[in-house]
Write a protein that holds these residues in place. Structure first.
Motif, mmCIF file in Angstrom:
data_model
loop_
_atom_site.group_PDB
_atom_site.id
_atom_site.type_symbol
_atom_site.label_atom_id
_atom_site.label_comp_id
_atom_site.label_asym_id
_atom_site.label_seq_id
_atom_site.Cartn_x
_atom_site.Cartn_y
_atom_site.Cartn_z
ATOM 1 N N HIS A 77 0.855 -1.184 0.000
ATOM 2 C CA HIS A 77 0.000 0.000 0.000
ATOM 3 C C HIS A 77 0.890 1.232 0.000
ATOM 4 O O HIS A 77 1.759 1.358 0.855
ATOM 5 C CB HIS A 77 -0.904 0.019 1.231
ATOM 6 C CG HIS A 77 -1.809 -1.158 1.295
ATOM 7 N ND1 HIS A 77 -3.015 -1.202 0.631
ATOM 8 C CD2 HIS A 77 -1.689 -2.348 1.910
ATOM 9 C CE1 HIS A 77 -3.588 -2.366 0.856
ATOM 10 N NE2 HIS A 77 -2.797 -3.088 1.629
ATOM 11 N N VAL A 78 0.698 2.092 -0.962
ATOM 12 C CA VAL A 78 1.473 3.313 -1.073
ATOM 13 C C VAL A 78 0.519 4.482 -0.843
ATOM 14 O O VAL A 78 -0.504 4.596 -1.515
ATOM 15 C CB VAL A 78 2.126 3.439 -2.471
ATOM 16 C CG1 VAL A 78 2.855 4.757 -2.612
ATOM 17 C CG2 VAL A 78 3.067 2.273 -2.714
ATOM 18 N N LEU A 79 0.875 5.313 0.124
ATOM 19 C CA LEU A 79 0.066 6.497 0.396
ATOM 20 C C LEU A 79 0.669 7.686 -0.331
ATOM 21 O O LEU A 79 1.866 7.935 -0.229
ATOM 22 C CB LEU A 79 0.032 6.786 1.901
ATOM 23 C CG LEU A 79 -0.587 5.695 2.759
ATOM 24 C CD1 LEU A 79 -0.490 6.073 4.229
ATOM 25 C CD2 LEU A 79 -2.028 5.462 2.374
ATOM 26 N N ILE A 80 -0.157 8.403 -1.058
ATOM 27 C CA ILE A 80 0.286 9.574 -1.802
ATOM 28 C C ILE A 80 -0.420 10.781 -1.205
ATOM 29 O O ILE A 80 -1.644 10.795 -1.064
ATOM 30 C CB ILE A 80 -0.034 9.432 -3.303
ATOM 31 C CG1 ILE A 80 0.659 8.182 -3.867
ATOM 32 C CG2 ILE A 80 0.393 10.680 -4.069
ATOM 33 C CD1 ILE A 80 0.272 7.824 -5.280
ATOM 34 N N ASP A 81 0.374 11.775 -0.849
ATOM 35 C CA ASP A 81 -0.158 12.995 -0.241
ATOM 36 C C ASP A 81 -1.259 13.565 -1.135
ATOM 37 O O ASP A 81 -1.072 13.734 -2.341
ATOM 38 C CB ASP A 81 0.977 14.010 -0.088
ATOM 39 C CG ASP A 81 0.589 15.225 0.720
ATOM 40 O OD1 ASP A 81 -0.550 15.712 0.575
ATOM 41 O OD2 ASP A 81 1.423 15.699 1.501
ATOM 42 N N PRO A 82 -2.429 13.859 -0.562
ATOM 43 C CA PRO A 82 -3.531 14.393 -1.383
ATOM 44 C C PRO A 82 -3.225 15.761 -1.989
ATOM 45 O O PRO A 82 -3.904 16.185 -2.908
ATOM 46 C CB PRO A 82 -4.723 14.459 -0.418
ATOM 47 C CG PRO A 82 -4.143 14.341 0.941
ATOM 48 C CD PRO A 82 -2.824 13.666 0.823
ATOM 49 N N LEU A 83 -2.191 16.429 -1.518
ATOM 50 C CA LEU A 83 -1.819 17.729 -2.081
ATOM 51 C C LEU A 83 -0.948 17.600 -3.331
ATOM 52 O O LEU A 83 -0.700 18.583 -4.023
ATOM 53 C CB LEU A 83 -1.085 18.572 -1.029
ATOM 54 C CG LEU A 83 -1.908 18.906 0.221
ATOM 55 C CD1 LEU A 83 -1.066 19.671 1.220
ATOM 56 C CD2 LEU A 83 -3.160 19.682 -0.143
ATOM 57 N N VAL A 84 -0.503 16.374 -3.626
ATOM 58 C CA VAL A 84 0.277 16.130 -4.841
ATOM 59 C C VAL A 84 -0.660 16.257 -6.038
ATOM 60 O O VAL A 84 -1.762 15.701 -6.029
ATOM 61 C CB VAL A 84 0.917 14.713 -4.791
ATOM 62 C CG1 VAL A 84 1.531 14.342 -6.119
ATOM 63 C CG2 VAL A 84 1.942 14.637 -3.675
ATOM 64 N N PRO A 85 -0.242 16.998 -7.070
ATOM 65 C CA PRO A 85 -1.094 17.126 -8.260
ATOM 66 C C PRO A 85 -1.455 15.746 -8.829
ATOM 67 O O PRO A 85 -0.660 14.806 -8.781
ATOM 68 C CB PRO A 85 -0.221 17.906 -9.242
ATOM 69 C CG PRO A 85 0.762 18.642 -8.382
ATOM 70 C CD PRO A 85 1.012 17.747 -7.195
ATOM 71 N N ALA A 86 -2.649 15.640 -9.382
ATOM 72 C CA ALA A 86 -3.169 14.366 -9.885
ATOM 73 C C ALA A 86 -2.227 13.715 -10.894
ATOM 74 O O ALA A 86 -2.009 12.498 -10.857
ATOM 75 C CB ALA A 86 -4.551 14.574 -10.505
ATOM 76 N N GLU A 87 -1.644 14.502 -11.785
ATOM 77 C CA GLU A 87 -0.737 13.946 -12.792
ATOM 78 C C GLU A 87 0.487 13.303 -12.124
ATOM 79 O O GLU A 87 0.924 12.218 -12.515
ATOM 80 C CB GLU A 87 -0.295 15.050 -13.745
ATOM 81 C CG GLU A 87 0.589 14.571 -14.877
ATOM 82 C CD GLU A 87 0.942 15.700 -15.821
ATOM 83 O OE1 GLU A 87 2.131 15.944 -16.002
ATOM 84 O OE2 GLU A 87 0.017 16.332 -16.371
#
Length: 50
Positions: A9-19
């Motif tokens: 499971h990799v968590l990606i900061d929601p503030l990172v742009p979608a692209e």
């Protein structure tokens, strides 16, 4: 337990742009750093900071 028996499971900061988030999510698990650490400051394959 074999590597195929585990989930990653990799968590990606929601503030990172979608692209950018799509690009991060597309990295094959074998190229990701181990979850138990330690992680290098900047992997050699990442290139020079911009």
């Amino acid at each position: 337990m074999s590597p195929t028996d585990r989930s990653l499971h990799v968590l990606i900061d929601p503030l990172v742009p979608a692209e950018d988030a799509e690009l991060i999510a597309s990295v094959p698990p074998e190229l990701l750093p181990p979850p138990e650490g330690p992680v290098a400051d900047r992997p050699a394959w990442a290139g020079r900071p911009t």
